[in-house]
Motif scaffolding. Structure first.
Motif, PDB file in Angstrom:
ATOM      1  N   GLY A  51       0.782  -1.222   0.000  1.00  0.00           N
ATOM      2  CA  GLY A  51       0.000   0.000   0.000  1.00  0.00           C
ATOM      3  C   GLY A  51       0.816   1.274   0.000  1.00  0.00           C
ATOM      4  O   GLY A  51       0.262   2.370  -0.017  1.00  0.00           O
ATOM      5  N   GLY A  52       2.133   1.165  -0.015  1.00  0.00           N
ATOM      6  CA  GLY A  52       2.994   2.351  -0.037  1.00  0.00           C
ATOM      7  C   GLY A  52       2.918   3.117  -1.339  1.00  0.00           C
ATOM      8  O   GLY A  52       3.173   4.322  -1.384  1.00  0.00           O
ATOM      9  N   VAL A  53       2.570   2.412  -2.407  1.00  0.00           N
ATOM     10  CA  VAL A  53       2.394   3.016  -3.731  1.00  0.00           C
ATOM     11  C   VAL A  53       1.141   2.407  -4.333  1.00  0.00           C
ATOM     12  O   VAL A  53       0.924   1.195  -4.238  1.00  0.00           O
ATOM     13  N   ARG A  71       1.168   6.926  -7.423  1.00  0.00           N
ATOM     14  CA  ARG A  71       1.236   7.881  -6.314  1.00  0.00           C
ATOM     15  C   ARG A  71       1.759   7.225  -5.053  1.00  0.00           C
ATOM     16  O   ARG A  71       1.493   6.052  -4.785  1.00  0.00           O
ATOM     17  N   GLY A  72       2.477   7.996  -4.274  1.00  0.00           N
ATOM     18  CA  GLY A  72       2.914   7.563  -2.963  1.00  0.00           C
ATOM     19  C   GLY A  72       1.780   7.712  -1.959  1.00  0.00           C
ATOM     20  O   GLY A  72       0.961   8.636  -2.065  1.00  0.00           O
ATOM     21  N   ALA A  73       1.706   6.819  -0.986  1.00  0.00           N
ATOM     22  CA  ALA A  73       0.629   6.832   0.000  1.00  0.00           C
ATOM     23  C   ALA A  73       0.615   8.121   0.821  1.00  0.00           C
ATOM     24  O   ALA A  73      -0.433   8.528   1.322  1.00  0.00           O
ATOM     25  N   VAL A  79      -3.415  13.382  -6.003  1.00  0.00           N
ATOM     26  CA  VAL A  79      -2.153  13.732  -6.662  1.00  0.00           C
ATOM     27  C   VAL A  79      -1.502  12.465  -7.206  1.00  0.00           C
ATOM     28  O   VAL A  79      -1.224  11.530  -6.453  1.00  0.00           O
ATOM     29  N   TYR A  80      -1.305  12.442  -8.529  1.00  0.00           N
ATOM     30  CA  TYR A  80      -0.682  11.300  -9.206  1.00  0.00           C
ATOM     31  C   TYR A  80       0.451  11.789 -10.090  1.00  0.00           C
ATOM     32  O   TYR A  80       0.412  12.905 -10.606  1.00  0.00           O
ATOM     33  N   SER A  81       1.430  10.937 -10.286  1.00  0.00           N
ATOM     34  CA  SER A  81       2.494  11.164 -11.258  1.00  0.00           C
ATOM     35  C   SER A  81       2.320  10.111 -12.357  1.00  0.00           C
ATOM     36  O   SER A  81       1.457   9.248 -12.261  1.00  0.00           O
ATOM     37  N   ILE A 103       6.109  14.577 -10.735  1.00  0.00           N
ATOM     38  CA  ILE A 103       6.399  14.273  -9.331  1.00  0.00           C
ATOM     39  C   ILE A 103       6.180  15.535  -8.498  1.00  0.00           C
ATOM     40  O   ILE A 103       6.701  16.601  -8.831  1.00  0.00           O
ATOM     41  N   PRO A 104       5.416  15.443  -7.420  1.00  0.00           N
ATOM     42  CA  PRO A 104       5.197  16.623  -6.575  1.00  0.00           C
ATOM     43  C   PRO A 104       6.508  17.169  -6.008  1.00  0.00           C
ATOM     44  O   PRO A 104       7.438  16.406  -5.709  1.00  0.00           O
ATOM     45  N   GLU A 105       6.539  18.468  -5.864  1.00  0.00           N
ATOM     46  CA  GLU A 105       7.715  19.140  -5.305  1.00  0.00           C
ATOM     47  C   GLU A 105       8.071  18.530  -3.957  1.00  0.00           C
ATOM     48  O   GLU A 105       7.198  18.258  -3.131  1.00  0.00           O
ATOM     49  N   GLY A 106       9.349  18.273  -3.764  1.00  0.00           N
ATOM     50  CA  GLY A 106       9.835  17.709  -2.515  1.00  0.00           C
ATOM     51  C   GLY A 106       9.926  16.191  -2.495  1.00  0.00           C
ATOM     52  O   GLY A 106      10.478  15.635  -1.563  1.00  0.00           O
ATOM     53  N   SER A 107       9.407  15.521  -3.520  1.00  0.00           N
ATOM     54  CA  SER A 107       9.421  14.050  -3.540  1.00  0.00           C
ATOM     55  C   SER A 107      10.459  13.459  -4.483  1.00  0.00           C
ATOM     56  O   SER A 107      10.749  12.267  -4.413  1.00  0.00           O
ATOM     57  N   ALA A 108      11.027  14.248  -5.370  1.00  0.00           N
ATOM     58  CA  ALA A 108      11.908  13.719  -6.416  1.00  0.00           C
ATOM     59  C   ALA A 108      13.190  13.081  -5.874  1.00  0.00           C
ATOM     60  O   ALA A 108      13.585  12.010  -6.331  1.00  0.00           O
ATOM     61  N   ALA A 109      13.842  13.726  -4.916  1.00  0.00           N
ATOM     62  CA  ALA A 109      15.104  13.180  -4.403  1.00  0.00           C
ATOM     63  C   ALA A 109      14.884  11.812  -3.772  1.00  0.00           C
ATOM     64  O   ALA A 109      15.661  10.874  -3.991  1.00  0.00           O
ATOM     65  N   HIS A 110      13.813  11.678  -3.000  1.00  0.00           N
ATOM     66  CA  HIS A 110      13.485  10.397  -2.371  1.00  0.00           C
ATOM     67  C   HIS A 110      13.211   9.336  -3.442  1.00  0.00           C
ATOM     68  O   HIS A 110      13.684   8.199  -3.344  1.00  0.00           O
TER      69      HIS A 110
END
Length: 132
Positions: A51-53, A71-73, A79-81, A103-110
């Motif tokens: 369920g994480g994605v 999308r991430g949980a 919000v979907y990529s 990808i939402p701002e702040g999620s790309a590096a992760h």
């Protein structure tokens, strides 16, 4: 603001084997070590990493391409990529090309490091174990 990720990895297997690892729940669970609910049907919902994605299968071109709304949980509701995986044969290997956009701002590096840690590395290990 959104961002994108582009990654290319070569695997010592066929496009069919890679494609199947992403659309077959049993195989996906085997290589990730985590529960997955996936059907190889366009329009169907999927959930991986317990369920994480989650998301939907947008386009499936057998053994060639997968496009998913993904999308991430922990992302805000709605919000979907877009994840696009292309499988290109290279003699006895396969080039897997990932393009992850929106990808939402702040999620790309992760996500940039997460694709390696959660997908490419365990997938290579699983494929090697299966070939022995």
């Amino acid at each position: 603001m959104t961002t994108s990720i582009h990654q290319e990895n070569t695997f010592n297997t066929t496009p069919q084997a890679l494609f199947d690892a992403f659309v077959n729940a049993e195989k996906h669970s085997a290589f990730t070590g985590s529960p997955a609910r996936i059907e190889p049907v366009e329009g169907s919902a999927f959930s991986v990493y317990d369920g994480g994605v989650d998301g939907r299968q947008i386009e499936l071109v057998t053994h060639q391409r997968i496009i998913q709304a993904w999308r991430g949980a922990d992302w805000p509701d709605g919000v979907y990529s877009i994840v696009r995986l292309d499988f290109q044969p290279l003699d006895d290997r396969t080039l897997l090309v990932l393009d992850h956009t929106g990808i939402p701002e702040g999620s790309a590096a992760h996500l940039e490091s997460g694709w390696y840690k959660m997908y490419w590395e365990p997938l290579k290990t699983w494929l090697e174990a299966r070939s022995q």
